[in-house]
Enzyme design. Structure first.
Site, PDB file in Angstrom:
ATOM      1  N   CYS A 179       0.842  -1.206   0.000  1.00  0.00           N
ATOM      2  CA  CYS A 179       0.000   0.000   0.000  1.00  0.00           C
ATOM      3  C   CYS A 179       0.876   1.255   0.000  1.00  0.00           C
ATOM      4  O   CYS A 179       0.549   2.249  -0.658  1.00  0.00           O
ATOM      5  CB  CYS A 179      -0.945  -0.007   1.205  1.00  0.00           C
TER       6      CYS A 179
ATOM      7  N   ASP B 162      10.181  -6.844  -9.030  1.00  0.00           N
ATOM      8  CA  ASP B 162      10.480  -7.420  -7.714  1.00  0.00           C
ATOM      9  C   ASP B 162      11.893  -7.001  -7.303  1.00  0.00           C
ATOM     10  O   ASP B 162      12.824  -7.020  -8.117  1.00  0.00           O
ATOM     11  CB  ASP B 162      10.369  -8.949  -7.774  1.00  0.00           C
TER      12      ASP B 162
ATOM     13  N   HIS C  92      -6.246  -2.743  -0.679  1.00  0.00           N
ATOM     14  CA  HIS C  92      -5.618  -3.721   0.211  1.00  0.00           C
ATOM     15  C   HIS C  92      -6.479  -4.976   0.337  1.00  0.00           C
ATOM     16  O   HIS C  92      -7.425  -5.016   1.124  1.00  0.00           O
ATOM     17  CB  HIS C  92      -5.359  -3.111   1.587  1.00  0.00           C
TER      18      HIS C  92
ATOM     19  N   ASN D  98       1.131 -16.723  -4.283  1.00  0.00           N
ATOM     20  CA  ASN D  98       1.332 -17.461  -3.042  1.00  0.00           C
ATOM     21  C   ASN D  98       0.280 -17.011  -2.041  1.00  0.00           C
ATOM     22  O   ASN D  98       0.075 -15.802  -1.859  1.00  0.00           O
ATOM     23  CB  ASN D  98       2.735 -17.184  -2.487  1.00  0.00           C
TER      24      ASN D  98
ATOM     25  N   HIS E  36      -0.422  -8.552   1.100  1.00  0.00           N
ATOM     26  CA  HIS E  36      -1.229  -7.772   0.151  1.00  0.00           C
ATOM     27  C   HIS E  36      -1.168  -8.603  -1.119  1.00  0.00           C
ATOM     28  O   HIS E  36      -0.065  -8.816  -1.654  1.00  0.00           O
ATOM     29  CB  HIS E  36      -0.625  -6.383  -0.033  1.00  0.00           C
TER      30      HIS E  36
ATOM     31  N   HIS F 153      -0.655 -10.436  -4.397  1.00  0.00           N
ATOM     32  CA  HIS F 153       0.201 -10.066  -5.531  1.00  0.00           C
ATOM     33  C   HIS F 153       0.422 -11.277  -6.414  1.00  0.00           C
ATOM     34  O   HIS F 153       0.413 -12.418  -5.945  1.00  0.00           O
ATOM     35  CB  HIS F 153       1.534  -9.498  -5.052  1.00  0.00           C
TER      36      HIS F 153
HETATM   37  P1  AMP Z   1       5.646 -13.545  -1.610  1.00  0.00           P
HETATM   38  O1  AMP Z   1       6.703 -14.423  -1.028  1.00  0.00           O
HETATM   39  O2  AMP Z   1       4.787 -14.226  -2.624  1.00  0.00           O
HETATM   40  O3  AMP Z   1       4.830 -12.845  -0.545  1.00  0.00           O
HETATM   41  O4  AMP Z   1       6.410 -12.441  -2.449  1.00  0.00           O
HETATM   42  C1  AMP Z   1       6.774 -11.206  -1.910  1.00  0.00           C
HETATM   43  C2  AMP Z   1       7.718 -10.599  -2.904  1.00  0.00           C
HETATM   44  O5  AMP Z   1       7.792  -9.217  -2.660  1.00  0.00           O
HETATM   45  C3  AMP Z   1       9.149 -11.149  -2.836  1.00  0.00           C
HETATM   46  O6  AMP Z   1       9.486 -11.710  -4.106  1.00  0.00           O
HETATM   47  C4  AMP Z   1       9.984  -9.916  -2.499  1.00  0.00           C
HETATM   48  O7  AMP Z   1      11.240  -9.913  -3.154  1.00  0.00           O
HETATM   49  C5  AMP Z   1       9.090  -8.786  -2.976  1.00  0.00           C
HETATM   50  N1  AMP Z   1       9.272  -7.497  -2.338  1.00  0.00           N
HETATM   51  C6  AMP Z   1       9.266  -7.237  -1.021  1.00  0.00           C
HETATM   52  N2  AMP Z   1       9.430  -5.921  -0.793  1.00  0.00           N
HETATM   53  C7  AMP Z   1       9.534  -5.336  -2.015  1.00  0.00           C
HETATM   54  C8  AMP Z   1       9.718  -3.994  -2.476  1.00  0.00           C
HETATM   55  N3  AMP Z   1       9.821  -2.956  -1.609  1.00  0.00           N
HETATM   56  N4  AMP Z   1       9.799  -3.758  -3.795  1.00  0.00           N
HETATM   57  C9  AMP Z   1       9.712  -4.781  -4.669  1.00  0.00           C
HETATM   58  N5  AMP Z   1       9.512  -6.072  -4.309  1.00  0.00           N
HETATM   59  C10 AMP Z   1       9.443  -6.345  -2.997  1.00  0.00           C
HETATM   60 ZN    ZN Z   2      -1.771  -3.335   1.199  1.00  0.00          ZN
END
Ligand code: AMP
Ligand code: ZN
Length: 116
Positions: A9, A32, A48, A89, A100, A102
């Site tokens: 967010c 990412d 959210h 996931n 959140h 994704h």
């Molecule tokens: P998940 O494990 O499916 O929750 O994926 C979360 C993803 O968010 C991971 O691949 C992280 O590398 C990515 N991530 C976390 N913080 C950031 C950020 N500030 N900018 C870009 N990607 C992020």
């Molecule tokens: Zn959020």
């Protein structure tokens, strides 16, 4: 509705920087921070929603918009022709770290056959 404590967010609000790939009124896509492949884009709704478990009739319009944006994002990322994988996931066993919802768009190389 955005959550003050949520990192994604904060990215939507511009409080945390991101490398944007695509944006419209409903959807934001950005690279990412820890890519697992040459192309690794995160696609999020601009509201959210915690996880797939929280998808409802009231918010599923965002999921529709995300899936409509996928071909545009794939083109922008240069993987439209060669293909890619979309991953979501959910929860503890799904390995979800950011609460959140994704979708990972992963490509730019031949991916392994296994998803487990
Ligand atoms: P998940 O494990 O499916 O929750 O994926 C979360 C993803 O968010 C991971 O691949 C992280 O590398 C990515 N991530 C976390 N913080 C950031 C950020 N500030 N900018 C870009 N990607 C992020
Ligand atoms: Zn959020």
């Amino acid at each position: 509705m955005l959550d003050d404590e949520c990192i994604f967010c904060k990215i939507i609000k511009g409080e945390i920087p991101s490398s944007k790939v695509y944006e419209d009124d409903y959807v934001l896509a950005f690279n990412d921070i820890n890519p697992v492949a040459p192309v690794h884009v995160l696609i999020i709704p601009k509201t959210h929603i915690v996880s797939a478990n929280e998808i409802t009739e009231e918010n599923s319009e965002y999921m529709k918009k995300i899936y409509e944006a996928i071909p545009k994002i794939a083109k922008e990322a240069g993987v439209f022709e060669d293909g890619y994988r979309i991953v979501n996931n959910c929860g503890e066993n799904g390995g979800q770290e950011v609460k959140h919802i994704h979708f990972h768009l992963i490509g730019g190389m031949k991916l392994g056959l296994k998803i487990v």
